[in-house]
Design an enzyme around this catalytic site. Structure first.
Site, PDB file in Angstrom:
ATOM      1  N   SER A  86     -70.790 -12.509  60.640  1.00  0.00           N
ATOM      2  CA  SER A  86     -71.303 -13.258  59.496  1.00  0.00           C
ATOM      3  C   SER A  86     -72.764 -13.653  59.672  1.00  0.00           C
ATOM      4  CB  SER A  86     -70.452 -14.511  59.267  1.00  0.00           C
ATOM      5  OG  SER A  86     -69.117 -14.156  59.029  1.00  0.00           O
ATOM      6  N   HIS A 120     -74.296 -19.124  60.740  1.00  0.00           N
ATOM      7  CA  HIS A 120     -74.625 -18.703  59.377  1.00  0.00           C
ATOM      8  C   HIS A 120     -76.045 -19.118  59.011  1.00  0.00           C
ATOM      9  CE1 HIS A 120     -70.159 -18.468  57.912  1.00  0.00           C
ATOM     10  NE2 HIS A 120     -70.387 -17.763  59.003  1.00  0.00           N
TER      11      HIS A 120
END
Length: 372
Positions: A266, A324
């Site tokens: 991610s 992230h």
């Protein structure tokens, strides 16, 4: 790296792995005990009979035996395992790996252009007129070849990344590989192995749903990202963002005392998504199961950054929001203010490479072409 659903399963302390099913204890689930060879042996009747015959006078008094029957309290990692000094080596690895990624991207692009120029130059002079492409034999190979040729350059790059993630996902299902997978394919600041997981955990997913969601998002941006960034820089940004996002995750965990491991792509995907959104801010995006709702790329990027910032500040632990956020920030930097620095660095690498290659090709006597 970016998802921590396996945080309930993995607790890495001092480089050793233990499986935890309940808070405050560390026990291997029954199925994993059988797979990994750790199976609780039942107490033999003979030994139990001997203990009854001997009685407490030959063993221990009840007062002395009571403390031994108490379960040991869960031990937290030593403070030295969460020291910022442990981040010096990962920081050096992050800087070196990022530099090597963008330097290698420049060299590969240079060699690709040179090979293309040489082949066309040979055909122009008639040297390569009889060199026809080899025809694939077999229907399956022809179908695969046709499918591969129908893909864009960005889709081909992402297809290789998806294949690598699928292989690692299958390796998680092999019992005798799990010690190595836990050691090298999970990022944890308390582990004895810190640097290699920063790269390998980017291709690691323990949950199929997690992998499928990440690869779907990456595939949806593959053609656009490949056109904007180019294949070489696409891979360089992807790999560098995976390492940088893991390092920021390390830093956040050390600062907050969190020891749960992370894995996933991610953080790297966030960098590609952020780069595309900055370069094409007015592009309309939508969620695949809600196609009727559309929003601009700029608003999507703002919402994601706001969500991850909130997760970092409030200490949400289901996702690795620090990874992230680190990936998104690096993607924005690499396509905007940091682009000039990257281009300058790649030019310096190409000058060195061109001079070395020219000297090697001419035997040191002829320096045709010179430095750029």
């Amino acid at each position: 790296m970016a998802w921590r659903s396996c945080a309930v399963l993995f607790r890495l302390t001092g480089g050793e792995a233990s499986w935890s099913s309940v808070r405050g204890g560390s026990r291997w689930p029954h199925s994993l005990q059988q797979n990994r060879g750790f199976k609780k042996a039942s107490q033999k009747p003979e030994s139990r009979k001997v203990e009854e015959e001997l009685g407490p006078s030959h063993t221990e008094s009840p007062e002395a035996a009571a403390p031994r029957q108490m379960p040991a309290p869960p031990q937290s990692p030593p403070r030295s395992m969460l020291s910022f000094r442990r981040l010096i080596k990962p920081f050096a690895f992050t800087v070196g790996f990022t530099g090597c990624s963008f330097g290698s991207a420049a060299i590969i692009h240079y060699e690709s252009l040179k090979s293309l120029f040489d082949s066309r130059f040979a055909r122009f002079h008639g040297d390569g007129l009889e060199r026809w492409p080899t025809q694939k034999t077999g229907d399956v190979r022809n179908l695969i070849n046709q499918w591969w040729n129908s893909l864009s350059q960005g889709q081909r790059t992402v297809a290789v990344i998806i294949a690598a993630n699928a292989i690692v996902f299958c390796c998680w299902r092999v019992p005798f590989l799990q010690p190595s997978m836990i050691k090298y394919f999970i990022a944890n600041p308390t582990s004895n192995t810190l640097c290699s997981p920063m790269v390998l955990s980017t291709f690691s997913h323990f949950s199929f749903l997690h992998m499928a969601a990440n690869m779907y998002v990456l595939w949806s941006f593959s053609t656009t990202a490949g056109t904007i960034l180019g294949t070489e820089d696409f891979v360089a940004i992807y790999l560098s963002a995976g390492v940088i996002s893991t390092f920021l995750s390390y830093t956040w965990k050390v600062a907050t005392g969190i020891t749960s491991p992370s894995l996933g792509a991610s953080g790297a995907i966030m960098s590609i998504l952020a780069a595309v959104c900055i370069k094409m801010p007015e592009v309309k995006l939508s969620i695949f199961f809600l196609p009727m709702f559309t929003y601009s790329a700029t608003n999507a990027l703002k919402a994601i950054i706001a969500l991850d910032t909130t997760g970092v500040l409030l200490g949400w632990k289901f996702f690795d929001h620090a990874a992230h956020l680190g990936g998104a920030i690096f993607g924005i930097w690499s396509i905007s203010s940091g682009n000039n620095l990257i281009v300058w660095y790649q030019r310096q690498i190409l000058k060195i490479w061109h001079n070395l290659r020219t000297r090697g090709g001419s035997g040191g006597g002829d320096n045709r072409g010179g430095g750029r």
